[in-house]
Design an enzyme around this catalytic site. Structure first.
Site, short mmCIF file in Angstrom:
data_model
loop_
_atom_site.label_atom_id
_atom_site.label_comp_id
_atom_site.label_asym_id
_atom_site.label_seq_id
_atom_site.Cartn_x
_atom_site.Cartn_y
_atom_site.Cartn_z
N THR A 9 -26.19 51.36 -55.31
CA THR A 9 -25.46 52.25 -55.39
C THR A 9 -25.53 53.67 -56.08
O THR A 9 -26.59 53.10 -56.38
CB THR A 9 -24.33 52.04 -56.40
OG1 THR A 9 -22.92 53.12 -56.49
CG2 THR A 9 -24.01 50.96 -57.61
N ASN A 11 -23.31 55.20 -57.97
CA ASN A 11 -22.11 55.24 -58.67
C ASN A 11 -22.45 55.16 -60.11
O ASN A 11 -22.31 53.70 -60.15
CB ASN A 11 -20.39 54.59 -58.22
CG ASN A 11 -19.51 54.85 -58.74
OD1 ASN A 11 -19.77 54.99 -59.33
ND2 ASN A 11 -18.13 55.51 -57.89
N LYS A 14 -19.76 52.94 -61.29
CA LYS A 14 -19.76 51.05 -60.90
C LYS A 14 -20.78 50.51 -61.26
O LYS A 14 -20.49 48.91 -61.92
CB LYS A 14 -20.22 50.87 -59.06
CG LYS A 14 -19.03 51.41 -58.34
CD LYS A 14 -19.76 51.41 -56.72
CE LYS A 14 -18.72 52.02 -55.77
NZ LYS A 14 -19.24 52.20 -54.25
N ASP A 71 -19.32 48.54 -51.41
CA ASP A 71 -17.97 49.10 -50.41
C ASP A 71 -16.81 48.92 -51.13
O ASP A 71 -16.59 48.03 -51.16
CB ASP A 71 -18.66 49.50 -49.34
CG ASP A 71 -17.95 50.95 -48.61
OD1 ASP A 71 -18.49 51.89 -49.43
OD2 ASP A 71 -16.94 50.96 -47.80
N PHE A 151 -13.51 56.04 -63.01
CA PHE A 151 -13.51 56.52 -62.16
C PHE A 151 -12.08 57.01 -61.02
O PHE A 151 -11.28 55.82 -61.25
CB PHE A 151 -14.66 56.58 -62.02
CG PHE A 151 -14.64 55.24 -61.12
CD1 PHE A 151 -14.81 54.26 -61.66
CD2 PHE A 151 -15.02 55.37 -59.36
CE1 PHE A 151 -14.89 52.74 -60.66
CE2 PHE A 151 -15.23 54.33 -58.77
CZ PHE A 151 -15.27 52.75 -59.61
N TYR A 153 -9.50 56.64 -58.36
CA TYR A 153 -8.11 56.29 -58.41
C TYR A 153 -7.29 55.73 -59.17
O TYR A 153 -6.10 55.94 -59.93
CB TYR A 153 -7.30 55.62 -57.10
CG TYR A 153 -8.21 56.66 -55.85
CD1 TYR A 153 -7.72 57.80 -55.05
CD2 TYR A 153 -9.33 56.50 -55.43
CE1 TYR A 153 -6.95 58.20 -54.18
CE2 TYR A 153 -9.34 57.23 -54.33
CZ TYR A 153 -8.85 58.00 -53.41
OH TYR A 153 -8.98 58.64 -52.21
N ASP A 154 -8.14 55.67 -60.24
CA ASP A 154 -8.14 54.87 -61.66
C ASP A 154 -6.69 55.43 -62.41
O ASP A 154 -5.15 54.73 -63.19
CB ASP A 154 -8.65 54.87 -62.67
CG ASP A 154 -10.21 53.81 -62.73
OD1 ASP A 154 -9.19 52.89 -61.23
OD2 ASP A 154 -11.20 53.31 -62.61
N HIS A 179 -10.31 43.76 -58.58
CA HIS A 179 -11.07 44.11 -57.53
C HIS A 179 -12.64 43.87 -57.84
O HIS A 179 -13.36 42.59 -57.03
CB HIS A 179 -10.96 45.06 -56.43
CG HIS A 179 -11.30 46.32 -57.04
ND1 HIS A 179 -10.20 46.89 -58.82
CD2 HIS A 179 -12.05 47.58 -56.66
CE1 HIS A 179 -10.90 48.46 -58.37
NE2 HIS A 179 -12.17 48.31 -57.43
#
Ligand code: ITT
Length: 200
Positions: A9, A11, A14, A71, A151, A153-154, A179
């Site tokens: 990743t 990101n 993450k 993902d 980060f 949509y948190d 999730h």
């Protein structure tokens, strides 16, 4: 010695969440350590396809190393699962969190059904085999942004049973329920139970 796993990743949020949750058990390294200069391709139509594509890309380009791809997406019920696999680019190719949230709030304005869920699909590549783990959390989309942690949509996602948005929780609090954390717990259980890493 902890098993070495490369995170497929780019990101950094993450990476922080994964290291916070499982950094005691695994020696997580990143594609930045590998000097990867291009964006990992994501051309699939589902989270599962993209997750697999990212793991496969890193394994193929770096000598078959053990790697873990993530993902994830936000699925909004009133939008029949959108933005879903297109969550990162909902408001355009520039992948802007604030533009994505603004677009979603605009699209949902006036909607009574604000039910949504986050989904994460993890793909582990190890010695030529691929293993998939899924995690999800239900919740709803707030009318406005609250909080500055996390980060994506948190700031507009409130998990079921809570009143705070994910962005009002600490990283450790988010990691108890979210999730990604749920998928990572399945990954951890599998790795420990099946002992696919020697000495573990
Ligand atoms: P990599 O592909 O390099 O892993 P990415 O940010 O492009 O990074 P995704 O393709 O999985 O990752 O995009 C998922 C998008 O969904 C992400 O950019 C966020 O906008 C959102 N998202 C995923 N997980 C999230 C979370 O835990 N909290 C808030 N938003 C999240």
């Amino acid at each position: 010695m902890k098993p070495i796993i490369y995170l497929a990743t780019q990101n950094r949020h993450k990476i922080d969440e994964i290291k916070d949750l499982l950094g005691d058990l695994f020696d997580f390294r990143t594609v930045f350590d590998l000097g990867l200069a291009v964006e990992i391709p994501e051309t699939g139509k589902t989270l599962t396809e993209n997750s697999r594509q990212k793991a496969q890309y890193i394994a193929q380009n770096f000598g078959g190393i053990t790697c873990l791809a993530d993902d994830s997406g936000l699925e909004v019920e009133a939008l029949r699962g959108a933005p879903g696999v297109y969550s990162a680019r909902y408001a355009g190719e520039h992948k802007s969190d604030s533009a994505n949230m603004a677009k979603l709030l605009e699209v949902l304005s006036g909607s009574d059904n604000r039910q949504a869920r986050f989904v994460t699909i993890l793909t582990l590549h190890h010695q030529g085999k691929f293993y998939v783990f899924e995690g999800e959390i239900q919740g709803h989309i707030e009318a406005e942004q609250r909080g500055s942690n996390g980060f994506g949509y948190d700031p507009i996602f409130v998990p079921e049973g809570l009143t705070k948005t994910f962005a009002e929780l600490s990283l450790a609090e988010k990691n108890q329920i979210a999730h990604r954390a749920r998928a990572l717990q399945k990954f951890k259980k599998f790795v420990l139970d099946d002992q696919i890493f020697e000495g573990h």
